[in-house]
Design a protein around this motif. Structure first.
Motif: not given
Length: 289
Positions: A97-102, A287-289
């Motif tokens: 959901e938060l767009g965090i790399p795996p 992540p910073a946009v």
């Protein structure tokens, strides 16, 4: 900055050595300060607060899956200390959901360079905290079966689906959202503060944990294949078979005891469920946009 890592050594049944070593290597030549400690599943709340008081971190990272994130998040509510995620669990729905790399390095880079974002949480039955998804009915029964039989992987989920489907029963429920009260017969009701389950199955296409509300998703009909979508990445559910009510609070009454789970953890059987949104109660690193 000072970073505090809360590591769940049993999350997802995976060895966390790769993550521990990754953390050490990433910060080896860094000016940042790093502290690590392990969760034991027994005294976690007390241990996390002690570690925070002792090290006064600028950022705290949960190393594990959705359950680990929830444990750490509960200690950080309303503190303003940002929470980062290293997705080391079997279910990493919040990380998606938060767009965090795996991967280790990618998620650590986000921990250092990401920006804090006010994130909503749910208060469940005056005490429990939900970050992601809670539900009553069929999926919660599946979570119970999965936990009790110590199943693992997608084959374990499939075995659970077959077992639970043999016992599926409709729930008669009364749902109050704002001034509206509806009566329904449903297989499952989900309180969704996000879009998808940890497996990637989309259950609430327009959901976001940043909008000051959540969605009550009512599943009036469920086939075998649709239940599999809870655990395999297929298309969103058929909108003709579900209803979605935006809410800031909800009260649900069931005619009989219903299976209940919060963020992938079985909580027992209940007849009353009350939930309300807590807008921006948690700072999450994104992540910073």
């Amino acid at each position: 900055m000072t970073f505090l890592f809360a590591i769940n050594p049993v999350s997802g049944g995976n060895n966390k050595t790769v993550w521990e070593e990754g953390i050490k290597n990433y910060f080896a030549d860094s000016s940042h300060t790093v502290h690590q400690f392990f969760l034991d599943g027994k005294t976690d709340e007390e241990t996390i607060r002690q570690q925070i008081d002792q090290h006064k971190p600028d950022r705290v990272a949960a190393v594990g899956g959705d359950g680990t994130i929830k444990i750490v998040a509960a200690a950080l509510l309303d503190t303003g200390i940002p929470l980062g995620v290293l997705p080391a669990g079997s279910a990493n729905g919040m990380a998606r959901e938060l767009g965090i790399p795996p991967d280790v390095e990618g998620s650590l880079a986000l921990l250092v360079n990401g920006v804090p974002k006010p994130t909503d949480t749910l208060s469940i039955n005056d005490g429990d905290v939900c970050l992601h998804l809670s539900d009553i009915g069929l999926n919660a029964q599946l979570v119970k079966h999965y936990e009790q039989n110590n199943l693992r992987g997608k084959l374990g989920y499939l075995q659970g689906v077959v077992k639970v489907l043999q016992k599926r029963r409709l729930l008669r429920v009364s749902i109050t959202v704002g001034d509206e009260c509806v009566q329904r017969a449903a297989f499952m009701i989900v309180l969704a503060n996000a879009r998808m389950y940890g497996t990637g199955a989309v259950i609430n296409p327009n959901g976001t944990p940043f909008d000051g509300q959540f969605e009550v998703v009512i599943f009036r009909r469920l086939s075998f294949w649709e239940i599999l979508k809870l655990f395999w990445r297929y298309q969103p559910f058929d909108p003709k078979k579900i209803e979605i009510f935006p809410a800031t609070s909800v009260s649900i009454e069931t005619h009989r005891k219903a299976y209940f789970q919060v963020d992938g953890e079985y909580r027992g059987r209940i007849t009353t469920l009350k939930a309300s949104i807590r807008p921006g109660a948690l700072q999450m690193l994104v992540p910073a946009v």
